[in-house]
Design a protein around this motif. Structure first.
Motif, PDB file in Angstrom:
ATOM      1  N   ASN A   1       0.860  -1.195   0.000  1.00  0.00           N
ATOM      2  CA  ASN A   1       0.000   0.000   0.000  1.00  0.00           C
ATOM      3  C   ASN A   1       0.888   1.234   0.000  1.00  0.00           C
ATOM      4  O   ASN A   1       1.711   1.418   0.899  1.00  0.00           O
ATOM      5  N   LEU A   2       0.697   2.051  -1.001  1.00  0.00           N
ATOM      6  CA  LEU A   2       1.486   3.273  -1.141  1.00  0.00           C
ATOM      7  C   LEU A   2       0.541   4.445  -0.951  1.00  0.00           C
ATOM      8  O   LEU A   2      -0.493   4.521  -1.615  1.00  0.00           O
ATOM      9  N   SER A   3       0.904   5.314  -0.038  1.00  0.00           N
ATOM     10  CA  SER A   3       0.016   6.419   0.292  1.00  0.00           C
ATOM     11  C   SER A   3       0.666   7.748  -0.112  1.00  0.00           C
ATOM     12  O   SER A   3       1.824   7.995   0.222  1.00  0.00           O
TER      13      SER A   3
ATOM     14  N   CYS B   1       7.929  -6.123   6.816  1.00  0.00           N
ATOM     15  CA  CYS B   1       6.596  -5.555   6.610  1.00  0.00           C
ATOM     16  C   CYS B   1       5.495  -6.160   7.468  1.00  0.00           C
ATOM     17  O   CYS B   1       4.517  -5.498   7.761  1.00  0.00           O
ATOM     18  N   GLY B   2       5.584  -7.427   7.830  1.00  0.00           N
ATOM     19  CA  GLY B   2       4.420  -8.072   8.417  1.00  0.00           C
ATOM     20  C   GLY B   2       3.449  -8.443   7.314  1.00  0.00           C
ATOM     21  O   GLY B   2       3.861  -8.893   6.249  1.00  0.00           O
ATOM     22  N   GLN B   3       2.155  -8.261   7.542  1.00  0.00           N
ATOM     23  CA  GLN B   3       1.136  -8.689   6.577  1.00  0.00           C
ATOM     24  C   GLN B   3       1.012  -7.782   5.359  1.00  0.00           C
ATOM     25  O   GLN B   3       0.579  -8.205   4.304  1.00  0.00           O
ATOM     26  N   GLU B   4       1.358  -6.495   5.531  1.00  0.00           N
ATOM     27  CA  GLU B   4       1.259  -5.539   4.432  1.00  0.00           C
ATOM     28  C   GLU B   4       2.474  -4.628   4.486  1.00  0.00           C
ATOM     29  O   GLU B   4       2.976  -4.344   5.570  1.00  0.00           O
ATOM     30  N   CYS B   5       2.917  -4.178   3.317  1.00  0.00           N
ATOM     31  CA  CYS B   5       3.962  -3.152   3.283  1.00  0.00           C
ATOM     32  C   CYS B   5       3.273  -1.804   3.107  1.00  0.00           C
ATOM     33  O   CYS B   5       2.698  -1.537   2.053  1.00  0.00           O
ATOM     34  N   LEU B   6       3.307  -0.982   4.151  1.00  0.00           N
ATOM     35  CA  LEU B   6       2.626   0.308   4.108  1.00  0.00           C
ATOM     36  C   LEU B   6       3.646   1.419   3.902  1.00  0.00           C
ATOM     37  O   LEU B   6       4.445   1.717   4.798  1.00  0.00           O
ATOM     38  N   TRP B   7       3.622   2.033   2.706  1.00  0.00           N
ATOM     39  CA  TRP B   7       4.537   3.118   2.382  1.00  0.00           C
ATOM     40  C   TRP B   7       3.818   4.452   2.477  1.00  0.00           C
ATOM     41  O   TRP B   7       2.654   4.572   2.090  1.00  0.00           O
TER      42      TRP B   7
ATOM     43  N   ASP C   1       6.207   1.677   7.106  1.00  0.00           N
ATOM     44  CA  ASP C   1       5.727   1.300   8.437  1.00  0.00           C
ATOM     45  C   ASP C   1       6.447   0.022   8.859  1.00  0.00           C
ATOM     46  O   ASP C   1       6.267  -1.020   8.234  1.00  0.00           O
ATOM     47  N   LEU C   2       7.284   0.140   9.881  1.00  0.00           N
ATOM     48  CA  LEU C   2       8.028  -1.013  10.380  1.00  0.00           C
ATOM     49  C   LEU C   2       7.490  -1.373  11.754  1.00  0.00           C
ATOM     50  O   LEU C   2       7.843  -0.739  12.749  1.00  0.00           O
TER      51      LEU C   2
ATOM     52  N   GLY D   1       6.549   1.986  14.074  1.00  0.00           N
ATOM     53  CA  GLY D   1       5.834   2.912  13.203  1.00  0.00           C
ATOM     54  C   GLY D   1       6.624   3.279  11.963  1.00  0.00           C
ATOM     55  O   GLY D   1       7.561   2.576  11.579  1.00  0.00           O
ATOM     56  N   TYR D   2       6.223   4.389  11.356  1.00  0.00           N
ATOM     57  CA  TYR D   2       6.838   4.798  10.093  1.00  0.00           C
ATOM     58  C   TYR D   2       8.278   5.259  10.300  1.00  0.00           C
ATOM     59  O   TYR D   2       8.559   6.051  11.192  1.00  0.00           O
ATOM     60  N   SER D   3       9.163   4.749   9.455  1.00  0.00           N
ATOM     61  CA  SER D   3      10.569   5.143   9.487  1.00  0.00           C
ATOM     62  C   SER D   3      10.949   5.649   8.104  1.00  0.00           C
ATOM     63  O   SER D   3      10.550   5.065   7.090  1.00  0.00           O
ATOM     64  N   LYS D   4      11.738   6.729   8.081  1.00  0.00           N
ATOM     65  CA  LYS D   4      12.163   7.268   6.791  1.00  0.00           C
ATOM     66  C   LYS D   4      13.258   6.380   6.218  1.00  0.00           C
ATOM     67  O   LYS D   4      14.335   6.275   6.781  1.00  0.00           O
TER      68      LYS D   4
END
Ligand SMILES: *[C@@H]1O[C@H](CO)[C@@H](O)[C@H](O)[C@H]1NC(C)=O
Ligand SMILES: *[C@@H]1O[C@H](CO)[C@@H](O)[C@H](O)[C@H]1NC(C)=O
Length: 142
Positions: A31-33, A106-112, A122-123, A128-131
Motif C-alpha cells: 500500500n502506497l500512500s 513488513c508483516g502482513q502488508e507493506c505500508l509506504w 511502516d516497520l 511505526g513509520y521510518s524514513k
C-alpha cells in the motif's frame, strides 16, 4: 568446553533459521500512500517478473495498492518504482518491494508513506513509520 558452547550456538542458530523461515508465504499487499500536503504523486512500478503497473497519478491523501509475492521458495521478487511529484521537483527510483528484505520488515502488508521529506515504511518492529529513502532529486527531475 569451547565445542560445547559452539554446539549451543549452532542449535540457537538453527532455531532462529527455522522461526524466520516459517513466516507467511504467498502474496503480500503493498500500500502506497500519497502523503504530500498538496501535490499529486506519479507512480511507475515494474517488477522483476516483468509485471508493469503502468503510470498512476495519485491525488494527495489517496492510496494505491497491489500484490507482490513473498517467501515463495526459490523465487526472489522485487518491485522498482519511479516516484515523481507533480509539479516535478521531487523524484527518484526506489526498491519498494524486495521479497527477501520485506518478509521480515513488513508483516502482513507493506505500508509506504510518500512525503515531502522522504519515503517512509511502516516497520512494526520499530514502532511505526521510518524514513527509509530520501528524494534523489529535490530541485527538479531529470
Ligand atoms: C491495503 O490495501 C488493501 C487492498 O486495497 C486494503 O484492503 C487494506 O485495507 C489496506 N491497508 C491499509 C492499512 O490501508
Ligand atoms: C491509506 O493507507 C494508510 C496506511 O498506509 C491508511 O492509514 C489510510 O487510512 C489509507 N487511506 C485511504 C483513503 O484509504
Amino acid at each position: 568446553m569451547a565445542s560445547y558452547a559452539n554446539q549451543i550456538l549452532t542449535v540457537i542458530f538453527i532455531l532462529f533459521s527455522i522461526s524466520s523461515s516459517s513466516v507467511y508465504s504467498g502474496q503480500i499487499q503493498i500500500n502506497l500512500s500519497n502523503d504530500f500536503s498538496n501535490q499529486n504523486l506519479r507512480v511507475n512500478c515494474k517488477s522483476s517478473t516483468c509485471e508493469d503497473l503502468g503510470i498512476k497519478v495519485m491525488g494527495p491523501g489517496t492510496n494505491f495498492t497491489w500484490a507482490a509475492d513473498i517467501n515463495v521458495p526459490g523465487k526472489i521478487e522485487y518491485w522498482l518504482c519511479v516516484l515523481t511529484s507533480i509539479p516535478g521537483n521531487l523524484c527518484g527510483l526506489y526498491v519498494i518491494f524486495n521479497s527477501d528484505r520485506d518478509s521480515t520488515w513488513c508483516g502482513q502488508e507493506c505500508l509506504w508513506s510518500v512525503r515531502e521529506d522522504g519515503i517512509y515504511l511502516d516497520l512494526p518492529s520499530d514502532g511505526g513509520y521510518s524514513k527509509l529513502f530520501l528524494w534523489r532529486y529535490i530541485t527538479g527531475c531529470p
